[in-house]
Scaffold this motif. Structure first.
Motif, short mmCIF file in Angstrom:
data_model
loop_
_atom_site.label_atom_id
_atom_site.label_comp_id
_atom_site.label_asym_id
_atom_site.label_seq_id
_atom_site.Cartn_x
_atom_site.Cartn_y
_atom_site.Cartn_z
N GLN A 250 58.72 29.32 62.62
CA GLN A 250 59.94 29.96 62.15
C GLN A 250 59.94 30.08 60.63
N THR A 251 60.63 31.09 60.13
CA THR A 251 60.71 31.30 58.68
C THR A 251 61.51 30.19 58.04
N ASP A 252 60.92 29.54 57.06
CA ASP A 252 61.59 28.48 56.32
C ASP A 252 62.31 29.05 55.10
N SER A 253 61.62 29.94 54.40
CA SER A 253 62.22 30.60 53.23
C SER A 253 61.37 31.81 52.87
N VAL A 254 61.91 32.64 51.99
CA VAL A 254 61.21 33.84 51.54
C VAL A 254 61.31 33.90 50.02
N LEU A 255 60.16 34.00 49.37
CA LEU A 255 60.11 34.13 47.92
C LEU A 255 59.73 35.57 47.57
N THR A 256 60.54 36.21 46.76
CA THR A 256 60.22 37.58 46.32
C THR A 256 59.91 37.56 44.83
N THR A 257 58.94 38.37 44.46
CA THR A 257 58.57 38.52 43.06
C THR A 257 58.45 40.00 42.75
N TYR A 258 59.14 40.41 41.69
CA TYR A 258 59.07 41.81 41.26
C TYR A 258 58.56 41.82 39.83
N ALA A 259 57.48 42.56 39.61
CA ALA A 259 56.85 42.57 38.28
C ALA A 259 56.57 44.00 37.86
N THR A 260 56.86 44.31 36.62
CA THR A 260 56.53 45.62 36.04
C THR A 260 55.44 45.43 35.00
N TYR A 261 54.56 46.44 34.90
CA TYR A 261 53.43 46.37 33.99
C TYR A 261 53.33 47.65 33.17
N VAL A 262 53.04 47.49 31.89
CA VAL A 262 52.84 48.64 31.00
C VAL A 262 51.54 48.40 30.23
N PRO A 263 50.39 48.69 30.85
CA PRO A 263 49.11 48.51 30.14
C PRO A 263 48.67 49.81 29.47
N LEU A 264 48.04 49.68 28.34
CA LEU A 264 47.48 50.82 27.63
C LEU A 264 46.16 50.39 27.02
N ALA A 265 45.10 51.14 27.33
CA ALA A 265 43.77 50.79 26.83
C ALA A 265 43.14 52.01 26.18
N ARG A 266 42.37 51.78 25.16
CA ARG A 266 41.61 52.85 24.53
C ARG A 266 40.27 52.30 24.07
N SER A 267 39.28 53.15 24.09
CA SER A 267 37.95 52.73 23.66
C SER A 267 37.31 53.85 22.84
N GLN A 268 36.42 53.45 21.97
CA GLN A 268 35.63 54.39 21.18
C GLN A 268 34.17 53.92 21.23
N SER A 269 33.27 54.86 21.35
CA SER A 269 31.85 54.51 21.41
C SER A 269 31.06 55.46 20.52
N TYR A 270 30.01 54.92 19.92
CA TYR A 270 29.13 55.68 19.04
C TYR A 270 27.69 55.31 19.37
N ASN A 271 26.83 56.32 19.41
CA ASN A 271 25.44 56.07 19.75
C ASN A 271 24.54 56.95 18.87
N LEU A 272 23.48 56.37 18.34
CA LEU A 272 22.51 57.09 17.51
C LEU A 272 21.12 56.70 17.98
N TYR A 273 20.25 57.70 18.19
CA TYR A 273 18.89 57.39 18.65
C TYR A 273 17.87 58.23 17.91
N TYR A 274 16.65 57.72 17.91
CA TYR A 274 15.51 58.42 17.31
C TYR A 274 14.31 58.20 18.21
N LYS A 275 13.54 59.27 18.49
CA LYS A 275 12.37 59.17 19.35
C LYS A 275 11.26 60.01 18.75
N THR A 276 10.04 59.45 18.72
CA THR A 276 8.92 60.18 18.15
C THR A 276 7.64 59.87 18.91
N LYS A 277 6.76 60.87 18.98
CA LYS A 277 5.42 60.69 19.56
C LYS A 277 4.46 60.35 18.43
N LEU A 278 3.78 59.23 18.56
CA LEU A 278 2.92 58.76 17.50
C LEU A 278 1.58 59.48 17.48
#
Length: 794
Positions: free
Chosen positions: A341-369
């Protein structure tokens, strides 16, 4: 280790060939203009030996050819007549091949070549996505779950029966948390991807992460001079919520310059959740969590490659992304007495406001010797990831009759900041010799992470800081790696062996708890592969490799995240990496039937476990190193294309797993598991511009580490129409038709049976239009960027 070194020495120093020769040369037109991207096919004894592509100057080189052997060369290029040459090699040879232009002018005719849907190689399986109409309108995140031989479970990608894999894009590891990685992959349309490589036996040149190997997502890159691009607009329906997915990309190639850019906007609303059950001797409780979230993603990428000379190339790329996934979770926790039988009920209400940002940079060099194939490449990358979260949590207890319990309300507010910077520099040298093709190089990376989580208890009038729940944490990780890899062909045999060494220093410190942890360690990661091609129809491969799975940065952060007033998640700063050894014996017949026997050993494995106590309802979920696991099994894959209107790939794996817990309060598990999948394309007309797709998989009950999962399955349907001379495509797709792709797991901790069920509602419908402009795409080029292993762990 001694056996591996001995095998390596035997392979490279006990040759049965006296010497090997090379053929190099150039391909030009009738005006001595270099013919770039000409195809040179080498045949010996009537069967293909090598297939190479001339570079931008028309030059090509092929080595490790047998003296005295007769070869047939067939040279072909778009707009020119094919040319064949017969050779019997006595010395190194230099050729100057001149092609004759076609005299017939073709008007309004498009010449296309169709790649195999699936190509099986000794160390990897290549899936050409352009040939699968079911994935055109999807993001690459949705597509991975439809690729034969891959399984998408929530936000984790794995090889059925073999374990999780690490994801790469164009040779660069994607080091984001599972959730952020999933959001990023949702921003990449499958139409922008040329193919996906499932690398089950990576060489030492790759980073050692990934339990069962690596997945390399290769995007399209324009090789033809001029410009081209596409615009893709899609309508998506998740549950009862409509969504939008718009992508645009453009490429421009002027000969020396190759410029590219793409943008994606993704907006959707969806529901997901989970069910968590705890069964005590005299009572039980069941918690269900249902989330309703809005997701808005924006991703921008651009780059350029510049041909400095015939031998050297330089390039750079930049990227920006912004992710928002805000909403609310509604949790209902039912407590039952010994009579049910049900003894008790626990309720949880949660709101979330996440915001993420990223920046990436890449530099390469390739040569045939030089002209023998010696190549040097240097690659540097920088990634910054910044995320903020705000949440309000309200928990309240009710009687079985639904009346609120006095003074039972608890309210919390928290704000969280995460800032991560990753620097990586990688260099590689390719050095072919007469007895072997050698490759060596190294990588250094520096990681800085800062996390700040502030919890407050809310009353009617005050916001009180809670130092017990709050945390401020800094973590640094530096790794230096060196590797040496060698490969050799000797008749029908191919040998490859390598060794990678990684030196790692980590440091973590909690300012609020005034608790620190440092760790320095050295690990070696050997690999070996032997392939024997018996004839045109049969080949055998035996492989071994050692891999590592490192904790995410959130796993290591000793923060506390409230789930309800009685349950929370806490990170573990003492968590150590997990190590995996993989053995496989494979037979391939006509690239149609692939059979393999595999063994996977896991040492110091870690997973999230829920620690509950008989004398209280309070539970904690945290990651721990606590399990050693062994698994062996067989895998059968069959590619069917005998009927012109039907292509199919069928996979069946069966395996046995033994998971041993090193914690006396967590039970180990043993048992059999199996996985079946079938991917089918049906073409509705002779030109194959109208097609449908039916993809189905079924995961039988299995044991993973110390978890027992129930069976679950998935069915996807797709339709694709190519219109207006391949300029316009229409795609409709229904994913997870019956809503049955959610997994559930059972574990026993402290003698308490726990069950976790994923209530993720994956069923969705999409309708997409794709318009292509400019010149027709040519095959994608590939370039390996710095392998930023650390992005997967954010």
């Amino acid at each position: 280790m001694r056996k591996i070194v001995a095998l390596w020495l035997f392979v490279f120093f006990c040759s049965d060939l006296c010497a090997q020769l090379s053929v190099k040369g150039t391909v030009s037109g009738d005006t001595n203009t270099p013919v770039a991207a000409a195809t040179i096919e080498f045949y010996s004894s009537g069967r293909p030996v090598r297939n190479i592509i001339a570079d931008g100057s028309g030059a090509f080189n092929i080595d490790q050819l047998k003296p005295g052997e007769k070869y047939l060369l067939q040279v072909s290029a778009v707009g020119y007549r094919d040319q064949a040459l017969a050779l019997q090699l006595l010395n190194d040879t230099v050729l100057h091949i001149r092609l004759t232009p076609n005299s017939t002018l073709l008007k309004d005719v498009v010449i296309t070549g169709k790649a195999r849907l699936i190509e099986v190689k000794p160390d990897k399986t290549v899936v050409n996505l352009a040939e699968n109409p079911a994935v055109v309108s999807n993001s690459i995140a949705e597509t991975l779950g439809k690729i034969p031989g891959l399984q998408m479970n929530g936000d984790r990608v794995s090889i059925p029966g073999k374990g999780e894999v690490q994801l790469m894009q164009d040779g660069r590891l994607l080091q984001l948390s599972q959730k952020d990685l999933l959001n990023y992959l949702k921003s990449i349309p499958a139409g922008n991807v040329s193919k996906v490589e499932i690398i089950t036996s990576p060489s030492a040149a790759y980073d050692a992460s990934g339990n069962a190997g690596l997945i390399n997502i290769i995007t399209k890159r324009n090789k033809q001079q001029g410009y081209n691009g596409s615009i893709q607009a899609g309508y998506k329906q998740y549950q009862q919520y409509p969504g939008l997915d718009v992508t645009g990309n453009v490429n421009y190639n002027s000969g020396k310059w190759n410029l590219y850019a793409n943008a994606n906007l993704f907006r959707i609303r969806h529901r997901y959740g989970f069910r968590w059950e705890e069964y005590y001797p005299d009572r039980s409780w069941i918690m269900s969590d249902t989330g309703d979230y809005k997701q808005h993603n924006l991703v921008l990428n651009a780059g350029a490659d510049y041909q400095l000379s015939k031998k050297s190339q330089i390039g750079f790329s930049v990227g920006f992304s912004r992710y928002f996934e805000g909403g609310a979770d509604y949790v209902r926790n039912h407590f039952y007495n010994g009579g049910g039988q049900t003894d008790s009920v626990l309720t949880t209400y949660a709101t979330y406001v996440p915001l993420a940002r990223s920046q990436s940079y890449n530099l390469y060099y390739k040569t045939k010797l030089d002209t023998t194939g010696k190549t040097l490449s240097v690659d540097g990358s920088f990634l910054t990831f910044y995320r903020t979260d705000e949440s309000d949590v309200t928990a309240r207890t009710f009687t079985p009759e639904g009346e609120p319990v006095e003074s039972s309300t608890a309210r919390f507010y928290n704000n969280t900041l995460q800032n991560i910077n990753i620097y990586a520099v990688k260099t590689d040298m390719e050095f072919p010799t007469r007895f072997a093709k050698l490759q060596w190089g190294g990588k250094v990376n520096f990681i800085e992470t800062y996390n700040n989580m502030r919890y407050y208890r809310l009353t009617d009038a005050d916001k009180i800081y809670d130092g017990q729940l709050s945390n401020e944490y800094k973590y640094t990780e530096n790794t230096q790696a060196l590797y040496l890899n060698g490969s050799r062909e000797a008749g029908s045999w191919t040998f490859q062996a390598g060794l990678r060494g990684e030196l790692t220093q980590t440091s973590g410190y909690s300012y609020i708890r005034q608790q620190g942890n440092k760790n320095n360690y050295v690990k070696l990661f050997p690999n070996a592969l032997v392939n024997f091609r018996k004839d045109d129809q049969n080949s055998f491969a035996l492989s071994y490799n050692k891999r590592v799975r490192r904790p995410t940065f959130w796993n290591l952060n000793p923060y506390i995240s409230l789930l309800t007033a009685y349950s929370y998640y806490e990170g573990n700063p003492f968590l150590q990496p997990e190590y995996n050894s993989n053995f496989q014996l494979q037979h391939n017949y006509k690239n149609k039937l692939t059979s393999s026997f595999f063994v996977a050993l896991t040492n110091n494995g870690f997973d999230d476990i829920t620690i509950a106590h008989v004398d209280t309802n309070f539970v904690m979920r945290t990651p721990k190193n606590f399990v050693n696991s062994s698994r062996f099994g067989i895998s059968e894959t069959y590619n069917f294309s005998a009927i012109p209107w039907w292509e199919s790939n069928t996979l069946f794996n069966i395996y046995y797993t033994s998971g041993h817990s090193k914690l006396d309060y967590v039970e180990g598990r043993k048992g059999w598991g199996a996985y079946f999948s079938s991917s089918n394309n049906f073409y509705l007309n002779s030109s194959k511009t109208l097609s449908t797709a039916v993809n189905f998989w079924y995961q039988f009950r299995e044991v993973t580490l110390v978890n027992q999962s129930d069976a679950y399955y998935n069915l996807d349907l797709g339709f694709n129409a190519v219109l207006w001379r391949d300029k316009l495509s229409l795609n409709a797709n229904l994913q997870d038709v019956f809503g049955t792709s959610g997994a559930s797991y059972t574990t026993v901790v402290n003698g308490i049976r726990q069950k976790y069920a994923n209530l993720q509602l994956n069923r969705n419908f999409s309708l997409t239009l794709i318009f292509k402009f400019g010149k027709k795409d040519l095959p994608a080029t590939e370039r390996v960027n710095s392998n930023q292993e650390e992005r997967e762990r954010i």
